[in-house]
Design a protein around this motif. Structure first.
Motif, PDB file in Angstrom:
ATOM      1  N   ARG A   7      67.033 -49.501  44.433  1.00  8.84           N
ATOM      2  CA  ARG A   7      66.505 -50.828  44.257  1.00  8.84           C
ATOM      3  C   ARG A   7      65.991 -51.233  42.902  1.00  8.84           C
ATOM      4  N   PRO A   8      65.935 -52.021  42.166  1.00  4.47           N
ATOM      5  CA  PRO A   8      65.458 -52.279  40.725  1.00  4.47           C
ATOM      6  C   PRO A   8      63.997 -52.092  41.074  1.00  4.47           C
ATOM      7  N   PHE A   9      63.354 -51.511  40.071  1.00  7.94           N
ATOM      8  CA  PHE A   9      61.828 -51.487  40.046  1.00  7.94           C
ATOM      9  C   PHE A   9      61.205 -52.659  39.942  1.00  7.94           C
ATOM     10  N   ALA A  10      61.870 -53.628  39.435  1.00  5.26           N
ATOM     11  CA  ALA A  10      61.367 -54.824  38.976  1.00  5.26           C
ATOM     12  C   ALA A  10      60.979 -55.665  40.323  1.00  5.26           C
ATOM     13  N   VAL A  11      61.944 -55.498  41.371  1.00  9.82           N
ATOM     14  CA  VAL A  11      61.742 -55.943  42.842  1.00  9.82           C
ATOM     15  C   VAL A  11      60.318 -55.655  43.261  1.00  9.82           C
ATOM     16  N   ASP A  12      59.893 -54.514  43.345  1.00 18.64           N
ATOM     17  CA  ASP A  12      58.796 -54.020  43.878  1.00 18.64           C
ATOM     18  C   ASP A  12      57.456 -54.188  43.087  1.00 18.64           C
ATOM     19  N   HIS A  13      57.807 -54.436  41.640  1.00 21.69           N
ATOM     20  CA  HIS A  13      56.746 -54.810  40.550  1.00 21.69           C
ATOM     21  C   HIS A  13      56.903 -55.767  39.708  1.00 21.69           C
ATOM     22  N   PRO A  14      56.809 -56.995  40.343  1.00 23.34           N
ATOM     23  CA  PRO A  14      57.393 -58.103  39.621  1.00 23.34           C
ATOM     24  C   PRO A  14      56.315 -58.368  38.545  1.00 23.34           C
ATOM     25  N   ASP A  15      55.086 -58.014  38.601  1.00 27.76           N
ATOM     26  CA  ASP A  15      54.085 -58.094  37.678  1.00 27.76           C
ATOM     27  C   ASP A  15      54.055 -57.221  36.438  1.00 27.76           C
ATOM     28  N   TYR A  39      64.910 -56.883  35.669  1.00 24.60           N
ATOM     29  CA  TYR A  39      65.717 -57.381  36.747  1.00 24.60           C
ATOM     30  C   TYR A  39      67.100 -57.398  36.249  1.00 24.60           C
ATOM     31  N   PRO A  40      68.128 -56.589  36.880  1.00 23.45           N
ATOM     32  CA  PRO A  40      69.485 -56.737  36.244  1.00 23.45           C
ATOM     33  C   PRO A  40      70.352 -57.888  36.780  1.00 23.45           C
ATOM     34  N   ASP A  69      71.930 -43.062  39.296  1.00 19.03           N
ATOM     35  CA  ASP A  69      71.178 -42.571  38.660  1.00 19.03           C
ATOM     36  C   ASP A  69      70.295 -43.256  37.870  1.00 19.03           C
ATOM     37  N   GLY A  70      70.227 -44.584  37.805  1.00 17.71           N
ATOM     38  CA  GLY A  70      69.246 -45.466  36.950  1.00 17.71           C
ATOM     39  C   GLY A  70      69.988 -46.492  36.518  1.00 17.71           C
ATOM     40  N   LEU A  71      69.419 -47.312  35.544  1.00 12.34           N
ATOM     41  CA  LEU A  71      69.740 -48.484  35.025  1.00 12.34           C
ATOM     42  C   LEU A  71      70.138 -48.027  33.350  1.00 12.34           C
ATOM     43  N   TRP A  72      71.445 -48.614  33.095  1.00 17.51           N
ATOM     44  CA  TRP A  72      71.970 -48.463  31.883  1.00 17.51           C
ATOM     45  C   TRP A  72      71.497 -49.719  31.129  1.00 17.51           C
ATOM     46  N   HIS A  73      70.752 -49.869  29.998  1.00 23.38           N
ATOM     47  CA  HIS A  73      70.406 -51.011  29.153  1.00 23.38           C
ATOM     48  C   HIS A  73      71.365 -51.034  28.063  1.00 23.38           C
ATOM     49  N   LEU A  74      72.130 -52.068  27.683  1.00 21.84           N
ATOM     50  CA  LEU A  74      72.908 -52.431  26.908  1.00 21.84           C
ATOM     51  C   LEU A  74      72.065 -53.134  25.537  1.00 21.84           C
ATOM     52  N   ILE A  75      72.529 -52.665  24.438  1.00 18.79           N
ATOM     53  CA  ILE A  75      71.593 -53.373  23.108  1.00 18.79           C
ATOM     54  C   ILE A  75      72.658 -53.878  22.250  1.00 18.79           C
ATOM     55  N   GLY A  76      73.986 -53.998  22.461  1.00 16.67           N
ATOM     56  CA  GLY A  76      74.804 -54.905  21.743  1.00 16.67           C
ATOM     57  C   GLY A  76      75.253 -54.183  20.218  1.00 16.67           C
ATOM     58  N   ASP A  77      74.620 -53.237  19.862  1.00 18.91           N
ATOM     59  CA  ASP A  77      75.179 -52.456  18.626  1.00 18.91           C
ATOM     60  C   ASP A  77      75.636 -51.181  19.041  1.00 18.91           C
ATOM     61  N   ASP A  78      75.780 -50.171  17.878  1.00 18.40           N
ATOM     62  CA  ASP A  78      76.241 -48.744  18.108  1.00 18.40           C
ATOM     63  C   ASP A  78      74.977 -47.972  17.825  1.00 18.40           C
ATOM     64  N   CYS A 207      66.568 -60.342  51.097  1.00 16.57           N
ATOM     65  CA  CYS A 207      66.709 -60.829  49.716  1.00 16.57           C
ATOM     66  C   CYS A 207      66.253 -59.537  48.750  1.00 16.57           C
ATOM     67  N   GLY A 208      66.998 -59.656  47.636  1.00 15.78           N
ATOM     68  CA  GLY A 208      66.868 -58.196  46.958  1.00 15.78           C
ATOM     69  C   GLY A 208      66.129 -58.779  45.384  1.00 15.78           C
ATOM     70  N   GLY A 209      65.765 -60.142  45.211  1.00 16.85           N
ATOM     71  CA  GLY A 209      65.250 -60.723  44.014  1.00 16.85           C
ATOM     72  C   GLY A 209      63.869 -60.524  43.839  1.00 16.85           C
ATOM     73  N   THR A 210      63.361 -61.398  42.769  1.00 17.82           N
ATOM     74  CA  THR A 210      61.840 -61.501  42.390  1.00 17.82           C
ATOM     75  C   THR A 210      61.582 -62.710  42.716  1.00 17.82           C
ATOM     76  N   HIS A 211      60.306 -63.133  43.337  1.00 15.86           N
ATOM     77  CA  HIS A 211      59.833 -64.338  43.560  1.00 15.86           C
ATOM     78  C   HIS A 211      58.266 -64.529  43.149  1.00 15.86           C
ATOM     79  N   LEU A 212      57.734 -65.754  43.254  1.00 20.95           N
ATOM     80  CA  LEU A 212      56.317 -66.082  43.073  1.00 20.95           C
ATOM     81  C   LEU A 212      55.567 -65.398  44.300  1.00 20.95           C
ATOM     82  N   VAL A 213      54.340 -65.293  44.012  1.00 15.47           N
ATOM     83  CA  VAL A 213      53.390 -64.961  45.105  1.00 15.47           C
ATOM     84  C   VAL A 213      52.980 -66.008  46.278  1.00 15.47           C
ATOM     85  N   SER A 214      53.286 -67.041  45.736  1.00 17.51           N
ATOM     86  CA  SER A 214      52.665 -68.290  46.530  1.00 17.51           C
ATOM     87  C   SER A 214      53.562 -69.451  46.344  1.00 17.51           C
TER      88      SER A 214
END
Length: 243
Positions: A7-15, A39-40, A69-78, A207-214
């Motif tokens: 599960r993405p770290f951002a889901v449990d730690h949206p702040d 969040y991917p 194993d984790g989340l690959w982050h792509l940066i658009g160059d070499d 649900c697996g996304g990020t949300h407001l707290v209220s």
């Protein structure tokens, strides 16, 4: 190694919008990280935007590849990121996604209640103040459309807390109303659990996304239009009020 994508770290730690981490692996144009505030994307929610930095270099994050194993982050160059990686999520875009995702739950709740358990068939969040939510419905009368809008705005005014908790996947499947999508659902985690998002005394669903707290953090909405997308599919176009 497991077949389950964590599960993405951002889901449990949206702040958490900034994080410094160590690269697990790298290749030209990409770096693998065990933890990331980004969040991917998924479930109709767009991937976060932001930057990645290392050794004095800064790049925009161009995309993601989730793996076991984790989340690959792509940066658009070499370039090949290495060492300590600084990650910074765009807070304005994250807030927009949290708002749209929370409002989508409110629309879903209203339609599910007013249309006898109508199921979700799709969500399309956007970078604008308009997005859409699709449902398995044969038709929608004008008075029903107004009832959905009124119910969503009432829930926003009520300032209802939005929380999340884990439940055993099999228990969630056996509980009516927790799975609202017609053909897809958030995946079972490696520990056999699934994440449930709860809007206090109003709505509860997987649900697996990020949300407001209220709900009160969301702007008021208008249902702009309902499009016919097939004999049994209706697309609710939702507009958020200007700031």
């Amino acid at each position: 190694m497991t077949d389950f994508v964590p599960r993405p770290f951002a889901v449990d730690h949206p702040d958490v919008l900034e994080l410094d981490v160590t690269a697990l692996d790298a290749r030209p144009g990409a770096v693998l990280l065990a933890r990331s505030p980004f969040y991917p994307g998924g479930g109709g929610q767009l991937p976060d935007r932001g930057t990645i930095a290392w050794n004095g270099l800064v790049r925009d994050v161009a995309g993601f590849e989730p793996t076991a194993d984790g989340l690959w982050h792509l940066i658009g160059d070499d370039a090949i990121p290495d060492g300590t990686i600084g990650l910074r999520v765009d807070p304005t875009f994250r807030q927009r996604m949290c708002e749209q995702h929370t409002v989508a739950h409110l629309v879903n709740s209203a339609v599910y209640t007013l249309f006898d358990g109508a199921l979700l068939t799709g969500v399309r969040m956007t970078a604008t103040d308009e997005f859409s939510v699709d449902f398995d419905l044969p038709k929608v009368a004008p008075e029903q459309l107004r009832a959905v809008e009124d119910a969503v705005n009432a829930a926003i005014s009520d300032d209802r807390p939005v929380r999340a908790f884990d439940m055993a996947y099999d228990e969630a499947q056996a509980t009516a109303g927790l799975f609202r999508a017609k053909s897809v659902a958030p995946p079972r985690q490696a520990d056999g659990m699934i994440r449930i998002v709860d809007i206090e005394a109003l709505d509860r669903q997987a649900c697996g996304g990020t949300h407001l707290v209220s709900t009160a953090q969301a702007r008021r909405v208008r249902i702009l239009k309902v499009d016919n997308k097939g004999r049994q599919n209706r697309r609710f176009r939702v507009g958020l009020a200007a700031d």
